[in-house]
Write a protein that holds these residues in place. Structure first.
Motif, mmCIF file in Angstrom:
data_model
loop_
_atom_site.group_PDB
_atom_site.id
_atom_site.type_symbol
_atom_site.label_atom_id
_atom_site.label_comp_id
_atom_site.label_asym_id
_atom_site.label_seq_id
_atom_site.Cartn_x
_atom_site.Cartn_y
_atom_site.Cartn_z
ATOM 1 N N ASP A 21 0.842 -1.196 0.000
ATOM 2 C CA ASP A 21 0.000 0.000 0.000
ATOM 3 C C ASP A 21 0.876 1.245 0.000
ATOM 4 O OD1 ASP A 21 0.935 0.298 2.617
ATOM 5 O OD2 ASP A 21 -0.957 -0.308 3.541
ATOM 6 N N ASN A 25 3.322 -1.065 3.429
ATOM 7 C CA ASN A 25 2.949 -2.321 4.078
ATOM 8 C C ASN A 25 2.379 -3.285 3.047
ATOM 9 O OD1 ASN A 25 3.482 -1.294 6.746
ATOM 10 N ND2 ASN A 25 1.578 -0.143 6.542
ATOM 11 N N SER A 27 -0.219 -5.463 1.383
ATOM 12 C CA SER A 27 -1.681 -5.390 1.436
ATOM 13 C C SER A 27 -2.355 -6.568 0.729
ATOM 14 C CB SER A 27 -2.180 -4.081 0.842
ATOM 15 O OG SER A 27 -1.810 -3.985 -0.519
ATOM 16 N N GLN A 28 -1.706 -7.134 -0.288
ATOM 17 C CA GLN A 28 -2.239 -8.282 -1.023
ATOM 18 C C GLN A 28 -1.086 -9.168 -1.451
ATOM 19 O OE1 GLN A 28 -4.832 -7.841 -4.368
ATOM 20 N NE2 GLN A 28 -5.435 -5.790 -3.713
ATOM 21 N N ASP A 45 -5.120 -9.158 6.226
ATOM 22 C CA ASP A 45 -5.843 -8.414 7.254
ATOM 23 C C ASP A 45 -4.917 -7.402 7.925
ATOM 24 O OD1 ASP A 45 -4.307 -9.807 9.147
ATOM 25 O OD2 ASP A 45 -5.966 -11.043 9.858
ATOM 26 N N GLU A 46 -5.403 -6.718 8.936
ATOM 27 C CA GLU A 46 -4.621 -5.670 9.605
ATOM 28 C C GLU A 46 -3.376 -6.198 10.307
ATOM 29 O OE1 GLU A 46 -7.865 -7.013 12.445
ATOM 30 O OE2 GLU A 46 -7.797 -6.463 10.339
ATOM 31 N N HIS A 47 -3.284 -7.508 10.491
ATOM 32 C CA HIS A 47 -2.102 -8.119 11.116
ATOM 33 C C HIS A 47 -1.179 -8.762 10.088
ATOM 34 C CE1 HIS A 47 -4.041 -7.367 14.915
ATOM 35 N NE2 HIS A 47 -5.106 -7.999 14.473
ATOM 36 N N GLY A 48 -1.492 -8.586 8.798
ATOM 37 C CA GLY A 48 -0.664 -9.140 7.733
ATOM 38 C C GLY A 48 -0.918 -10.607 7.459
ATOM 39 N N ARG A 49 -2.085 -11.093 7.846
ATOM 40 C CA ARG A 49 -2.419 -12.506 7.644
ATOM 41 C C ARG A 49 -3.317 -12.685 6.421
ATOM 42 N NH1 ARG A 49 -0.725 -15.260 12.050
ATOM 43 N NH2 ARG A 49 -0.459 -14.059 13.944
ATOM 44 N N THR A 51 -6.319 -13.654 4.289
ATOM 45 C CA THR A 51 -7.734 -13.699 4.650
ATOM 46 C C THR A 51 -8.451 -14.869 3.979
ATOM 47 O OG1 THR A 51 -8.260 -12.158 2.861
ATOM 48 C CG2 THR A 51 -7.864 -11.203 5.039
ATOM 49 N N ARG A 67 0.710 -15.449 8.411
ATOM 50 C CA ARG A 67 1.210 -14.084 8.322
ATOM 51 C C ARG A 67 2.274 -14.030 7.248
ATOM 52 N NH1 ARG A 67 4.757 -10.992 11.940
ATOM 53 N NH2 ARG A 67 4.887 -12.877 13.174
#
Length: 82
Positions: A21, A25, A27-28, A45-49, A51, A67
């Motif tokens: 992003d 960070n 993001s995908q 997700d917000e923790h880098g895991r 989804t 992660r």
């Protein structure tokens, strides 16, 4: 060298494709599972895991919850060389 703590994790290079992003960070990523369609991009997700998403076989992908971390020494932006 040891990896990050806090559950299962993989390096971004195992995903073949990683998108960052505007803040730098992850993001995908391209799903690393052979049980998912090739080129399947999944958000983190917000923790880098990884989804929840469906694979080629019935049910969820086995990499959900992993992660994703940057590889050691990875450079997020290329440097100019003179």
């Amino acid at each position: 060298m040891t990896g990050p703590v806090g559950g299962p994790w993989i390096y971004a290079s195992a995903c073949a494709v990683a998108v960052m992003d505007g803040a730098g960070n992850l993001s995908q990523v391209g799903c690393p599972s052979r049980f998912c369609h090739p080129g399947t991009m999944v958000p983190l997700d917000e923790h880098g895991r990884i989804t929840r998403h469906n694979g080629l076989v019935p049910g969820d992908c086995p990499f959900i919850g992993y992660r994703v971390v940057m590889d050691p020494g990875a450079v997020s932006t290329p440097r100019r060389q003179r």
